[in-house]
Design a protein around this motif. Structure first.
Motif, PDB file in Angstrom:
ATOM      1  N   MET A 331       3.963   3.011 -26.116  1.00  0.00           N
ATOM      2  CA  MET A 331       2.988   1.932 -26.268  1.00  0.00           C
ATOM      3  C   MET A 331       2.359   1.945 -27.665  1.00  0.00           C
ATOM      4  SD  MET A 331       2.357   0.018 -23.602  1.00  0.00           S
ATOM      5  CE  MET A 331       3.002  -0.054 -21.943  1.00  0.00           C
ATOM      6  N   GLY A 332       2.607   3.035 -28.410  1.00  0.00           N
ATOM      7  CA  GLY A 332       1.979   3.151 -29.725  1.00  0.00           C
ATOM      8  C   GLY A 332       0.604   3.801 -29.642  1.00  0.00           C
ATOM      9  N   TRP A 333       0.316   4.407 -28.478  1.00  0.00           N
ATOM     10  CA  TRP A 333      -0.987   5.061 -28.288  1.00  0.00           C
ATOM     11  C   TRP A 333      -0.869   6.559 -28.577  1.00  0.00           C
ATOM     12  CZ3 TRP A 333      -1.656   2.628 -22.746  1.00  0.00           C
ATOM     13  CH2 TRP A 333      -1.781   1.234 -22.879  1.00  0.00           C
ATOM     14  N   THR A 334      -1.996   7.221 -28.725  1.00  0.00           N
ATOM     15  CA  THR A 334      -1.975   8.654 -29.009  1.00  0.00           C
ATOM     16  C   THR A 334      -2.882   9.394 -28.025  1.00  0.00           C
ATOM     17  OG1 THR A 334      -2.237  10.317 -30.747  1.00  0.00           O
ATOM     18  CG2 THR A 334      -3.869   8.552 -30.717  1.00  0.00           C
ATOM     19  N   TRP A 335      -2.926  10.711 -28.139  1.00  0.00           N
ATOM     20  CA  TRP A 335      -3.802  11.529 -27.297  1.00  0.00           C
ATOM     21  C   TRP A 335      -4.027  12.864 -27.978  1.00  0.00           C
ATOM     22  CZ3 TRP A 335       1.274  10.384 -26.012  1.00  0.00           C
ATOM     23  CH2 TRP A 335       2.165  11.470 -25.948  1.00  0.00           C
ATOM     24  N   VAL A 336      -5.018  13.597 -27.494  1.00  0.00           N
ATOM     25  CA  VAL A 336      -5.267  14.939 -28.018  1.00  0.00           C
ATOM     26  C   VAL A 336      -4.350  15.916 -27.289  1.00  0.00           C
ATOM     27  CG1 VAL A 336      -6.947  16.804 -28.236  1.00  0.00           C
ATOM     28  CG2 VAL A 336      -7.670  14.428 -28.613  1.00  0.00           C
ATOM     29  N   ASP A 337      -3.550  16.633 -28.024  1.00  0.00           N
ATOM     30  CA  ASP A 337      -2.667  17.627 -27.419  1.00  0.00           C
ATOM     31  C   ASP A 337      -3.385  18.979 -27.439  1.00  0.00           C
ATOM     32  OD1 ASP A 337      -0.773  19.516 -26.804  1.00  0.00           O
ATOM     33  OD2 ASP A 337       0.844  18.495 -27.878  1.00  0.00           O
ATOM     34  N   TYR A 338      -4.056  19.280 -26.319  1.00  0.00           N
ATOM     35  CA  TYR A 338      -4.899  20.485 -26.275  1.00  0.00           C
ATOM     36  C   TYR A 338      -4.088  21.773 -26.392  1.00  0.00           C
ATOM     37  CZ  TYR A 338      -8.772  17.433 -25.151  1.00  0.00           C
ATOM     38  OH  TYR A 338      -9.732  16.461 -25.216  1.00  0.00           O
ATOM     39  N   ALA A 339      -2.823  21.735 -25.943  1.00  0.00           N
ATOM     40  CA  ALA A 339      -1.990  22.936 -26.031  1.00  0.00           C
ATOM     41  C   ALA A 339      -1.691  23.253 -27.496  1.00  0.00           C
ATOM     42  CB  ALA A 339      -0.701  22.722 -25.247  1.00  0.00           C
ATOM     43  N   THR A 340      -1.251  22.232 -28.248  1.00  0.00           N
ATOM     44  CA  THR A 340      -0.972  22.425 -29.676  1.00  0.00           C
ATOM     45  C   THR A 340      -2.237  22.787 -30.441  1.00  0.00           C
ATOM     46  OG1 THR A 340       0.714  20.729 -29.434  1.00  0.00           O
ATOM     47  CG2 THR A 340       0.133  21.340 -31.681  1.00  0.00           C
ATOM     48  N   GLU A 341      -3.341  22.151 -30.053  1.00  0.00           N
ATOM     49  CA  GLU A 341      -4.638  22.421 -30.697  1.00  0.00           C
ATOM     50  C   GLU A 341      -5.161  23.825 -30.363  1.00  0.00           C
ATOM     51  OE1 GLU A 341      -6.889  20.788 -32.570  1.00  0.00           O
ATOM     52  OE2 GLU A 341      -6.154  18.730 -32.673  1.00  0.00           O
ATOM     53  N   ARG A 342      -4.628  24.409 -29.281  1.00  0.00           N
ATOM     54  CA  ARG A 342      -5.116  25.698 -28.765  1.00  0.00           C
ATOM     55  C   ARG A 342      -6.618  25.646 -28.478  1.00  0.00           C
ATOM     56  NH1 ARG A 342      -4.306  29.155 -33.083  1.00  0.00           N
ATOM     57  NH2 ARG A 342      -5.022  30.911 -31.813  1.00  0.00           N
ATOM     58  N   THR A 343      -7.073  24.509 -27.975  1.00  0.00           N
ATOM     59  CA  THR A 343      -8.503  24.276 -27.770  1.00  0.00           C
ATOM     60  C   THR A 343      -9.113  25.282 -26.797  1.00  0.00           C
ATOM     61  OG1 THR A 343      -8.087  21.928 -28.140  1.00  0.00           O
ATOM     62  CG2 THR A 343     -10.212  22.505 -27.174  1.00  0.00           C
ATOM     63  N   GLU A 344      -8.448  25.494 -25.655  1.00  0.00           N
ATOM     64  CA  GLU A 344      -8.994  26.432 -24.659  1.00  0.00           C
ATOM     65  C   GLU A 344      -9.041  27.842 -25.218  1.00  0.00           C
ATOM     66  OE1 GLU A 344      -7.427  26.580 -20.723  1.00  0.00           O
ATOM     67  OE2 GLU A 344      -7.552  24.406 -20.425  1.00  0.00           O
ATOM     68  N   GLU A 345      -7.978  28.205 -25.896  1.00  0.00           N
ATOM     69  CA  GLU A 345      -7.891  29.543 -26.475  1.00  0.00           C
ATOM     70  C   GLU A 345      -9.031  29.797 -27.467  1.00  0.00           C
ATOM     71  OE1 GLU A 345      -4.185  31.472 -28.659  1.00  0.00           O
ATOM     72  OE2 GLU A 345      -3.671  29.658 -27.502  1.00  0.00           O
ATOM     73  N   ILE A 346      -9.268  28.811 -28.324  1.00  0.00           N
ATOM     74  CA  ILE A 346     -10.254  28.991 -29.399  1.00  0.00           C
ATOM     75  C   ILE A 346     -11.684  28.805 -28.897  1.00  0.00           C
ATOM     76  CG2 ILE A 346     -11.021  28.134 -31.664  1.00  0.00           C
ATOM     77  CD1 ILE A 346      -8.073  27.202 -32.100  1.00  0.00           C
ATOM     78  N   TYR A 347     -11.890  27.764 -28.073  1.00  0.00           N
ATOM     79  CA  TYR A 347     -13.270  27.415 -27.706  1.00  0.00           C
ATOM     80  C   TYR A 347     -13.637  27.752 -26.266  1.00  0.00           C
ATOM     81  CZ  TYR A 347     -12.983  24.886 -32.091  1.00  0.00           C
ATOM     82  OH  TYR A 347     -12.816  24.578 -33.404  1.00  0.00           O
ATOM     83  N   GLY A 348     -12.642  27.731 -25.370  1.00  0.00           N
ATOM     84  CA  GLY A 348     -12.940  28.027 -23.970  1.00  0.00           C
ATOM     85  C   GLY A 348     -12.439  26.926 -23.049  1.00  0.00           C
TER      86      GLY A 348
END
Length: 403
Positions: A331-348
């Motif tokens: 569709m040409g839309w995007t999203w936050v890829d939390y796995a690639t960002e390692r968000t949980e690992e870094i922030y919780g």
């Protein structure tokens, strides 16, 4: 400028104490309640508590968020680390204090407290007070007194569990309180003491199901809890900053450019499958083209009403199917890829949920899912904070969102 009269420290005796009562001021009346649902509903519950505090002229004491729909290994999370409490206090012209400012979070002392149970009066399925993990965390041993049956907002036969704000407010004042004390009292589970509901710290078991005039009022334009409290619950600045960084990376914005306006989408699937009965999920859930039709309406409204062309679209969803996400990309839309960002690992573990909510709320426009409270709050924030157009997608049958 944040007024000193609203500073939470002015409403306790000093640093957190081992027993909560040692830190309450004799000249001040307080109110508290606890949470027992998913995070969005808990935010609404605290909004209701703070509104009840305003109409009873008491100081609300807010406990930490507990991870019921996040991973249970996630630690409790302070209200003020998600919500900008000084800004909220200033907007509502009333202090808001947090439990960890009153009672030492490490305290091993089990405090006795008498509270009202609303839950027993508004529903028949569970003949006991509404439990909350907060009570153990705060080391509170509560003796419950059932509220009178007249606290229910809707007729007894209507099974929606709602009590009315003002019926509960009357229990904050001497006349109604003293006339309501003879109802069922449960001794506290550990010390087995029977206490009347506390007058200095007024407390109720559960305040999610509250309305002034109707059930599910956070959906309605007139909702007092939203207008007088909810819309002033802005994000803590550091959380907002973190979410903005995630959104910028999702949209590939170069470092030196401002964040472009975007349309945020929230599509809830997950547990909504339980409402699909025998329908295949692809016929029950709204398809991506149906969602895209709503996105186009929001884009058109932004064009005609605000003269802005918004092409960026950020999807937030609990959907796990990689094929569905490929469709989102198509569709040409995007999203936050939390796995690639390692968000949980870094922030919780809490952070993907928080960041989704902030990104949803900061859309120039928003498209959400009918029946989801996360959508309700995102929609209202976009309307209130950004004056943005919003749409809600209906689902449950193949043509549910036809209009």
């Amino acid at each position: 400028m944040y007024s000193a009269t609203l500073n939470s420290q002015s409403y306790v005796q000093g640093p957190p104490t081992q027993r909560f009562r040692d830190n309450l001021r004799n000249d001040t009346k307080y109110i508290t309640s606890w949470i027992s649902a998913g995070w969005t509903n808990d935010v609404m519950t605290y909004g209701n508590l703070i509104y009840l505090a305003l109409i009873t002229e008491r100081i609300p004491i807010i406990a930490k968020f507990t991870p019921s729909h996040v991973d249970n290994s996630a630690p409790p999370f302070a209200f003020g680390e998600v919500i900008d409490v000084p800004r909220l206090s200033q907007a509502i012209e009333s202090p808001v204090i947090e439990w960890h400012e009153v009672k030492d979070s490490e305290s091993k002392v089990l405090d006795d407290l008498g509270c009202w149970t609303v839950w027993e009066s508004v529903q028949k399925m569970e003949p006991h007070p509404r439990g909350s993990p907060s009570l153990n965390l705060l080391r509170l041993d509560v003796s419950w007194t059932r509220t009178p049956d007249w606290v229910k907002l809707t007729p007894p036969a209507v099974g929606d569990n709602h009590a009315s704000f003002w019926s509960l407010a009357t229990l904050a004042f001497p006349e109604t309180r003293s006339n309501s004390l003879e109802l069922t009292n449960h001794p506290s589970p550990q010390h087995q003491v029977s206490l009347p509901p506390d007058d200095q710290l007024l407390c109720f078991d559960y305040l999610y199901y509250l309305g002034a005039q109707n059930a599910w009022e956070w959906e309605s334009d007139y909702s007092p809890a939203w207008r007088f409290v909810g819309q002033h619950m802005h994000w803590n600045a550091s959380l907002e900053r973190l979410a903005n960084e995630h959104a910028r990376r999702a949209m590939n914005v170069p470092i030196n450019e401002p964040t472009p306006p975007y349309i945020s989408i929230h599509i809830r699937h997950g547990d909504f499958r339980n409402y699909c009965n025998d329908l295949p999920l692809d016929q029950c859930y709204a398809s991506l083209p149906v969602i895209a039709r709503r996105v186009a309406e929001v884009q058109e409204e932004l064009r005609t009403q605000k003269s802005i062309e918004v092409t960026k679209v950020i999807m937030t969803s609990d959907e796990r199917d990689p094929e569905w996400w490929s469709g989102v990309r198509a569709m040409g839309w995007t999203w936050v890829d939390y796995a690639t960002e390692r968000t949980e690992e870094i922030y919780g573990k809490w952070y993907p949920v928080f960041i989704d909510a902030v990104i949803q709320s900061n859309g120039a426009g928003f498209v959400g899912t009918h029946g989801s409270t996360m959508t309700t709050l995102a929609r209202r924030r976009v309307e209130s904070w950004h004056g943005g157009p919003t749409r809600v997608v209906k689902w449950g049958s193949p043509n549910a969102d036809d209009h």
